[in-house]
Design an enzyme around this catalytic site. Structure first.
Site, short mmCIF file in Angstrom:
data_model
loop_
_atom_site.label_atom_id
_atom_site.label_comp_id
_atom_site.label_asym_id
_atom_site.label_seq_id
_atom_site.Cartn_x
_atom_site.Cartn_y
_atom_site.Cartn_z
N ARG A 72 0.83 -1.21 0.00
CA ARG A 72 0.00 0.00 0.00
C ARG A 72 0.87 1.26 0.00
O ARG A 72 0.54 2.25 -0.67
CB ARG A 72 -0.92 -0.01 1.22
CG ARG A 72 -1.88 1.18 1.26
CD ARG A 72 -2.89 1.02 2.38
NE ARG A 72 -3.90 2.07 2.34
CZ ARG A 72 -4.16 2.88 3.35
NH1 ARG A 72 -3.47 2.77 4.50
NH2 ARG A 72 -5.09 3.80 3.24
N HIS A 76 0.66 4.57 -2.37
CA HIS A 76 0.52 5.92 -1.82
C HIS A 76 1.74 6.79 -2.16
O HIS A 76 1.64 8.01 -2.15
CB HIS A 76 0.29 5.86 -0.31
CG HIS A 76 -1.11 5.43 0.04
ND1 HIS A 76 -1.75 5.78 1.20
CD2 HIS A 76 -2.02 4.71 -0.67
CE1 HIS A 76 -2.97 5.26 1.21
NE2 HIS A 76 -3.16 4.60 0.09
N ASP A 77 2.86 6.18 -2.45
CA ASP A 77 4.01 6.94 -2.93
C ASP A 77 3.78 7.37 -4.37
O ASP A 77 3.83 8.55 -4.72
CB ASP A 77 5.28 6.09 -2.81
CG ASP A 77 6.53 6.90 -3.14
OD1 ASP A 77 6.48 8.15 -2.97
OD2 ASP A 77 7.55 6.32 -3.53
N GLY A 82 4.39 11.08 -8.24
CA GLY A 82 5.25 10.00 -8.75
C GLY A 82 5.94 9.21 -7.65
O GLY A 82 5.87 9.55 -6.47
N ASP A 84 8.56 8.68 -5.69
CA ASP A 84 9.75 9.45 -5.31
C ASP A 84 10.05 9.32 -3.81
O ASP A 84 10.78 10.15 -3.25
CB ASP A 84 9.55 10.94 -5.67
CG ASP A 84 8.36 11.55 -4.93
OD1 ASP A 84 7.64 10.82 -4.20
OD2 ASP A 84 8.15 12.77 -5.06
N SER A 86 8.30 10.02 -1.35
CA SER A 86 7.79 11.12 -0.51
C SER A 86 6.94 10.63 0.66
O SER A 86 6.94 11.23 1.73
CB SER A 86 7.01 12.14 -1.35
OG SER A 86 5.92 11.51 -1.99
N ASN A 105 -3.49 8.47 4.91
CA ASN A 105 -2.35 7.82 5.59
C ASN A 105 -2.47 7.83 7.11
O ASN A 105 -2.01 6.91 7.78
CB ASN A 105 -1.04 8.52 5.22
CG ASN A 105 -0.67 8.33 3.75
OD1 ASN A 105 -0.95 7.27 3.18
ND2 ASN A 105 -0.07 9.33 3.14
N PRO A 174 -7.54 7.97 -3.76
CA PRO A 174 -9.00 7.76 -3.68
C PRO A 174 -9.43 7.27 -2.30
O PRO A 174 -8.69 6.56 -1.62
CB PRO A 174 -9.26 6.68 -4.74
CG PRO A 174 -7.94 6.02 -5.00
CD PRO A 174 -6.88 7.01 -4.65
N HIS A 204 -6.21 -5.53 -2.68
CA HIS A 204 -7.04 -5.72 -1.49
C HIS A 204 -7.33 -7.20 -1.24
O HIS A 204 -8.18 -7.52 -0.42
CB HIS A 204 -8.33 -4.91 -1.61
CG HIS A 204 -8.10 -3.43 -1.44
ND1 HIS A 204 -9.12 -2.50 -1.47
CD2 HIS A 204 -6.97 -2.72 -1.21
CE1 HIS A 204 -8.62 -1.28 -1.28
NE2 HIS A 204 -7.32 -1.39 -1.14
N THR A 255 -9.33 -15.32 2.14
CA THR A 255 -7.90 -15.66 2.33
C THR A 255 -7.13 -14.36 2.59
O THR A 255 -6.47 -13.83 1.70
CB THR A 255 -7.34 -16.35 1.07
OG1 THR A 255 -7.71 -15.57 -0.09
CG2 THR A 255 -7.85 -17.77 0.90
N ASP A 260 -4.02 -13.87 -3.76
CA ASP A 260 -4.69 -14.72 -4.75
C ASP A 260 -5.83 -13.91 -5.37
O ASP A 260 -5.87 -12.68 -5.25
CB ASP A 260 -5.19 -16.01 -4.07
CG ASP A 260 -6.15 -15.70 -2.90
OD1 ASP A 260 -6.59 -14.54 -2.75
OD2 ASP A 260 -6.46 -16.64 -2.14
C1 HEM Z 1 -8.90 1.79 -6.01
C2 HEM Z 1 -8.83 2.68 -5.06
C3 HEM Z 1 -8.42 2.36 -3.65
C4 HEM Z 1 -9.06 2.75 -2.53
C5 HEM Z 1 -10.31 3.61 -2.46
C6 HEM Z 1 -8.34 2.20 -1.41
C7 HEM Z 1 -8.67 2.40 -0.09
C8 HEM Z 1 -8.11 1.71 0.97
C9 HEM Z 1 -8.53 1.85 2.33
C10 HEM Z 1 -9.61 2.80 2.84
C11 HEM Z 1 -7.80 0.99 3.07
C12 HEM Z 1 -7.89 0.78 4.59
C13 HEM Z 1 -7.20 1.94 5.27
C14 HEM Z 1 -7.61 2.13 6.71
O1 HEM Z 1 -7.70 1.16 7.46
O2 HEM Z 1 -7.83 3.29 7.06
C15 HEM Z 1 -6.91 0.31 2.18
C16 HEM Z 1 -6.01 -0.66 2.53
C17 HEM Z 1 -5.12 -1.25 1.66
N1 HEM Z 1 -4.91 -0.89 0.34
FE1 HEM Z 1 -6.10 0.25 -0.77
N2 HEM Z 1 -7.30 1.47 -1.88
C18 HEM Z 1 -7.28 1.55 -3.25
C19 HEM Z 1 -6.35 1.00 -4.10
C20 HEM Z 1 -5.25 0.30 -3.69
C21 HEM Z 1 -4.14 -0.06 -4.53
C22 HEM Z 1 -4.01 0.34 -5.99
C23 HEM Z 1 -3.27 -0.77 -3.76
C24 HEM Z 1 -1.94 -1.36 -4.13
C25 HEM Z 1 -1.55 -1.62 -5.35
C26 HEM Z 1 -3.86 -0.87 -2.44
C27 HEM Z 1 -3.35 -1.60 -1.41
C28 HEM Z 1 -3.92 -1.68 -0.15
C29 HEM Z 1 -3.52 -2.64 0.84
C30 HEM Z 1 -2.52 -3.77 0.65
C31 HEM Z 1 -4.26 -2.35 2.00
C32 HEM Z 1 -4.15 -3.04 3.36
C33 HEM Z 1 -3.00 -2.38 4.11
C34 HEM Z 1 -2.73 -2.91 5.49
O3 HEM Z 1 -3.29 -3.91 5.92
O4 HEM Z 1 -1.91 -2.26 6.18
N3 HEM Z 1 -5.03 -0.17 -2.42
N4 HEM Z 1 -7.10 0.78 0.90
#
Ligand code: HEM
Length: 334
Positions: A72, A76-77, A82, A84, A86, A105, A174, A204, A255, A260
């Site tokens: 994640r 977010h970077d 870009g 970088d 940050s 964040n 987003p 996710h 899972t 997966d």
């Molecule tokens: C499509 C738009 C996306 C939205 C709206 C979104 C939103 C979120 C939110 C709200 C969380 C939980 C944060 C919290 O507990 O406050 C989360 C977790 C996570 N997101 Fe996204 N996300 C998106 C795309 C992505 C992308 C593109 C990736 C990586 C390529 C990603 C990887 C992750 C991962 C792995 C977690 C779990 C992190 C952890 O357990 O520490 N997300 N995301």
């Protein structure tokens, strides 16, 4: 035939030389994605990839969620000026505001210690050579692999910014309440297609989210939600604001620590944890419905699309004029 092979090799050597020349002349204006290379540290830090891999193996063995968290961080970077590094900057020295306090964040970005450990070992092997942004790109790839997901060759040669933007983090990342058109728009703004967006959302398939990001969805705020699933999740996340805000639920309930295609199978059953997750599949003719069905039924297709989209996202470059360096400590500018 042999002559053709030799001459095309010469042509590509020339092309590389031209690219290198372009990189040098453009350094002040940011690293162009086209200049990233799979071989960037082959001479200057040949041991880099095993170093990052073993640091990540240790971190993921201690806590699989750290793999998700690092993945994640890379997203977010890259989405904020870009890739970088940050997102790794602390609010230090006094007066400097990093991105860690931005809404997407604050209270949820984690995994920084794993990146620090990988970077410290990279510094010990090759002092002042490898950027934090590259360590993060490798660490994210390794996290996916260690959790059972695909591997890909990471292009390298990024530099670290000396600046950060909390406002850009708030604007570009987003949120969990986003609808499909807004998700598509925020990825399109980064040059990423609808297919890239849906594949990348498959991240996710691992990790956890806090109650305050899915409270409304499981407490009557969403129509397209599986009733049994919502009832179970709201036991830890009641409707009352402030109660259990930080309690966690897995983004892929099937899972949670395996990379997966379980996330997509969950979407077919309306078990997406976030409103934004379920937006990818409505079951009623949404633009991503057929792709979600394909990913749910074909793990290999998801894996290869995800890997390709990660390389594309990893090519997002800082804006021209961003001051860049190879940071020694990922948490502060040199
Ligand atoms: C499509 C738009 C996306 C939205 C709206 C979104 C939103 C979120 C939110 C709200 C969380 C939980 C944060 C919290 O507990 O406050 C989360 C977790 C996570 N997101 Fe996204 N996300 C998106 C795309 C992505 C992308 C593109 C990736 C990586 C390529 C990603 C990887 C992750 C991962 C792995 C977690 C779990 C992190 C952890 O357990 O520490 N997300 N995301």
């Amino acid at each position: 035939m042999a002559a053709f092979v030799i001459s095309s090799a010469r042509i590509s050597t020339l092309a590389v030389a031209l690219l290198v020349a372009t990189t040098i002349s453009c350094r002040g204006a940011g690293v162009a994605a086209a200049t990233l290379s799979n071989k960037y540290y082959d001479k200057t830090c040949p041991g880099l990839q095993p170093i990052v891999r073993s640091a990540m193996a240790q971190a993921v063995a201690a806590d699989p969620r750290t793999g998700a968290s690092v993945l994640r961080l890379f997203f977010h970077d890259c989405f904020v000026n870009g890739c970088d590094g940050s997102v790794l900057l602390d609010d230090a020295p006094p007066g400097f505001t990093g991105e860690k306090g931005a809404g997407p964040n604050l209270g949820s970005a984690r995994g920084f210690e794993a990146v620090d450990a990988a970077k410290a070992q990279a510094e010990a092997a090759c002092n002042a050579t490898v950027s934090c942004a590259d360590v993060l790109a490798l660490a994210a790839r390794d996290a996916v692999g260690l959790l059972g997901g695909p591997a890909w060759a990471v292009k390298l040669g990024r530099k670290d910014s000396r600046t950060a933007s909390q406002a850009a983090a708030n604007a570009n990342l987003p949120g969990p309440g986003s609808g499909l058109s807004s998700l598509l728009a925020s990825f399109a703004a980064k040059g990423l297609s609808a297919r890239d967006m849906t594949a990348l959302s498959g991240a996710h398939t691992v990790g956890r989210a806090r109650c305050l990001t899915f409270r409304a969805r499981v407490n009557g705020g969403d129509a397209g939600v599986n009733a049994t699933f919502a009832a179970r999740i709201r036991q830890g996340c009641p409707a009352t604001n402030g109660v259990g805000d930080s309690s966690l639920a897995p983004l892929d309930g099937e899972t949670p620590d395996a990379f997966d295609n379980g996330y997509f199978r969950g979407l077919l059953q309306q078990r997406g944890l976030l409103h934004s997750d379920q937006e990818l599949f409505s079951g009623g003719g949404g633009s991503q419905d057929s792709l979600v069905r394909k990913y749910a039924g074909n793990a290999g297709m998801f894996a290869s699309d995800f890997a390709r989209a990660m390389v594309k996202m990893g090519g997002l470059e800082p804006a021209a004029g961003t001051p860049l360096e190879v940071r020694i400590n990922c948490r502060k500018p040199n």
